[in-house]
Design a protein around this motif. Structure first.
Motif, short mmCIF file in Angstrom:
data_model
loop_
_atom_site.label_atom_id
_atom_site.label_comp_id
_atom_site.label_asym_id
_atom_site.label_seq_id
_atom_site.Cartn_x
_atom_site.Cartn_y
_atom_site.Cartn_z
N LEU A 102 0.82 -1.20 0.00
CA LEU A 102 0.00 0.00 0.00
C LEU A 102 0.86 1.26 0.00
CD1 LEU A 102 -2.63 -1.15 2.66
CD2 LEU A 102 -2.85 -1.25 0.18
N VAL A 103 1.95 1.22 0.75
CA VAL A 103 2.86 2.37 0.80
C VAL A 103 3.49 2.60 -0.57
CG1 VAL A 103 5.00 3.27 1.80
CG2 VAL A 103 3.32 2.12 3.26
N ARG A 104 3.93 1.53 -1.23
CA ARG A 104 4.52 1.67 -2.57
C ARG A 104 3.47 2.18 -3.57
NH1 ARG A 104 7.17 -2.92 -0.70
NH2 ARG A 104 5.59 -4.33 -1.54
N GLY A 105 2.23 1.72 -3.41
CA GLY A 105 1.17 2.21 -4.28
C GLY A 105 0.91 3.69 -4.09
N PHE A 106 1.02 4.16 -2.84
CA PHE A 106 0.79 5.59 -2.58
C PHE A 106 1.90 6.44 -3.20
CE2 PHE A 106 0.90 9.46 0.01
CZ PHE A 106 -0.42 9.86 -0.12
N ARG A 107 3.15 5.96 -3.15
CA ARG A 107 4.24 6.71 -3.78
C ARG A 107 4.03 6.79 -5.29
NH1 ARG A 107 8.87 3.43 -0.45
NH2 ARG A 107 8.75 4.62 1.52
N ALA A 108 3.61 5.69 -5.90
CA ALA A 108 3.34 5.70 -7.34
C ALA A 108 2.15 6.60 -7.66
CB ALA A 108 3.08 4.28 -7.83
N ASN A 109 1.17 6.64 -6.77
CA ASN A 109 0.02 7.51 -6.91
C ASN A 109 0.45 8.97 -7.02
OD1 ASN A 109 -1.88 9.46 -5.48
ND2 ASN A 109 -3.26 7.71 -5.61
N ARG A 110 1.36 9.39 -6.14
CA ARG A 110 1.86 10.77 -6.15
C ARG A 110 2.58 11.09 -7.46
NH1 ARG A 110 -0.95 13.73 -3.65
NH2 ARG A 110 -2.33 12.05 -4.27
N ALA A 111 3.33 10.11 -7.97
CA ALA A 111 4.07 10.34 -9.22
C ALA A 111 3.12 10.55 -10.39
CB ALA A 111 5.01 9.17 -9.49
N ILE A 112 2.02 9.81 -10.42
CA ILE A 112 1.04 9.97 -11.49
C ILE A 112 0.38 11.34 -11.42
CG2 ILE A 112 -1.18 9.13 -12.39
CD1 ILE A 112 -0.27 6.31 -11.50
N TRP A 113 0.03 11.79 -10.22
CA TRP A 113 -0.56 13.11 -10.08
C TRP A 113 0.37 14.21 -10.60
CZ3 TRP A 113 -5.32 14.44 -9.72
CH2 TRP A 113 -6.25 13.68 -9.01
N ARG A 114 1.68 13.98 -10.47
CA ARG A 114 2.65 15.00 -10.91
C ARG A 114 2.95 14.93 -12.40
NH1 ARG A 114 5.14 13.30 -5.95
NH2 ARG A 114 6.53 11.94 -7.14
N ASP A 115 2.46 13.90 -13.07
CA ASP A 115 2.77 13.69 -14.49
C ASP A 115 1.89 14.59 -15.37
OD1 ASP A 115 3.40 12.80 -17.00
OD2 ASP A 115 2.57 10.79 -16.75
#
Length: 330
Positions: A292-305
């Motif tokens: 879940l933590v790794r998914g949240f980090r990837a989530n943030r990266a998508i928002w910044r894309d």
């Protein structure tokens, strides 16, 4: 009884579950109103899936069972995107999307037929693996950006309930709707793809859940019955993507001017809490929180894309003139 439209294609996505696939194809061959095409998308399986498809060809007229094997595993999202593309490329007017671990009830298309005259995106009901009604009814709460369950009592009003969420374990969608919203987005890989796709459809057409049983789930899962819904176990891949893909859902909401950042953030927090609850109550462990933590980090990266764009409806195959449709021997 209302007759189903002629060109209904079933799009099945499978990965290393050949025994389930064989049973599903047997049920497809036993339908009292047959499907016009059955597109099987093999997500680079390493078992005997290809042999199962080859063996099943004899149960269908030439050209009906279409085998589309992918070079890599693109997840359910990529498989349904490809299956929809192939079905429309062949000339389908409707696509019925389903996983490989279900069985089609014989009169499914007869049950769908009257609803297809009224709506462009339809879900039927399912039995669970034990024969009990499987609970899936959900609507996106627009503020939170999460699908919340509602009651089957809504069926009392005409035998259907309007929704804005969906599942690819049985979503029936018209080609006209696909050409408005684009193909299913393969970037999700798994999780949220079907809910988001039905939400997109609901921006253009009425999406419904009808009181007609059309499928039976075949795969037994570890689950807890919470009364208003069943909570199944989840894999590490699911846990990662269920948090990461919230960003894709949010970006689609933003495209349509429906995103409330505060509410959506709260919805993401509730989703995270639900997944921790799933780990503890269903799987009796906290191992998996790291997913879940790794998914949240990837989530943030998508928002910044800033290069992200929604699926382009221009990429959907156009309707074919009747003279160009492949001939099928009956």
């Amino acid at each position: 009884m209302t007759e189903a439209p002629d060109k209904i294609a079933i799009a099945i996505v499978t990965f290393n579950r050949s025994a389930f696939l064989a049973e599903l194809l047997q049920s497809a061959a036993a339908m009292t109103t047959p499907a016009w095409r059955i597109v099987v998308v093999d997500n680079a399986s390493t078992d005997d899936t290809q042999q199962v498809i080859a063996d099943a060809q004899a149960s269908f007229p030439d050209g009906v069972l279409v085998n589309r094997r992918l070079d890599t595993n693109t997840g359910g999202s990529g498989g349904f995107s490809e299956g929809t593309r192939v079905a429309l490329e062949l000339g389908a007017d409707w696509v019925w999307l389903m996983d490989d671990d279900v069985e089609i009830l014989p009169d499914a298309l007869e049950r769908f037929a009257p609803w297809m005259e009224r709506f462009g995106c339809i879900h039927g009901r399912r039995y669970d693996f034990d024969g009990s009604p499987f609970y899936w009814q959900a609507k996106f709460n627009q503020f939170l950006g999460v699908p919340l369950p509602y009651s089957v009592k809504d069926f009392d009003r005409g035998g259907y309930a309007v929704t804005n969420s969906g599942t690819f374990e049985g979503m029936l969608v018209s080609a006209d709707v696909v050409r408005l919203i684009g193909l299913p987005d393969p970037r999700f890989f798994i999780s949220w793809d079907d809910a988001a796709y039905a939400w997109l459809a609901a921006q253009h057409t009425t999406v419904v859940y009808v009181d007609e049983f059309v499928l039976k789930r075949k795969r037994e899962q570890q689950q807890v019955n919470l009364g208003i819904r069943h909570l199944n176990d989840g894999s590490p891949l699911f846990r990662f993507h269920v948090i990461r893909n919230r960003a894709y859902v949010g970006k689609y909401f933003r495209e349509y001017g429906k995103l409330n950042r505060l509410g959506f953030g709260l919805g993401t927090a509730l989703t995270l809490a639900k997944e921790v609850f799933r780990l503890v109550v269903v799987q009796h462990t906290l191992k998996g929180v790291g997913d879940l933590v790794r998914g949240f980090r990837a989530n943030r990266a998508i928002w910044r894309d800033d290069t992200w764009r929604p699926m382009d409806p221009a990429d959907v195959p156009p309707a074919l003139p009747p003279a160009t449709e492949p001939e099928v021997r009956r």
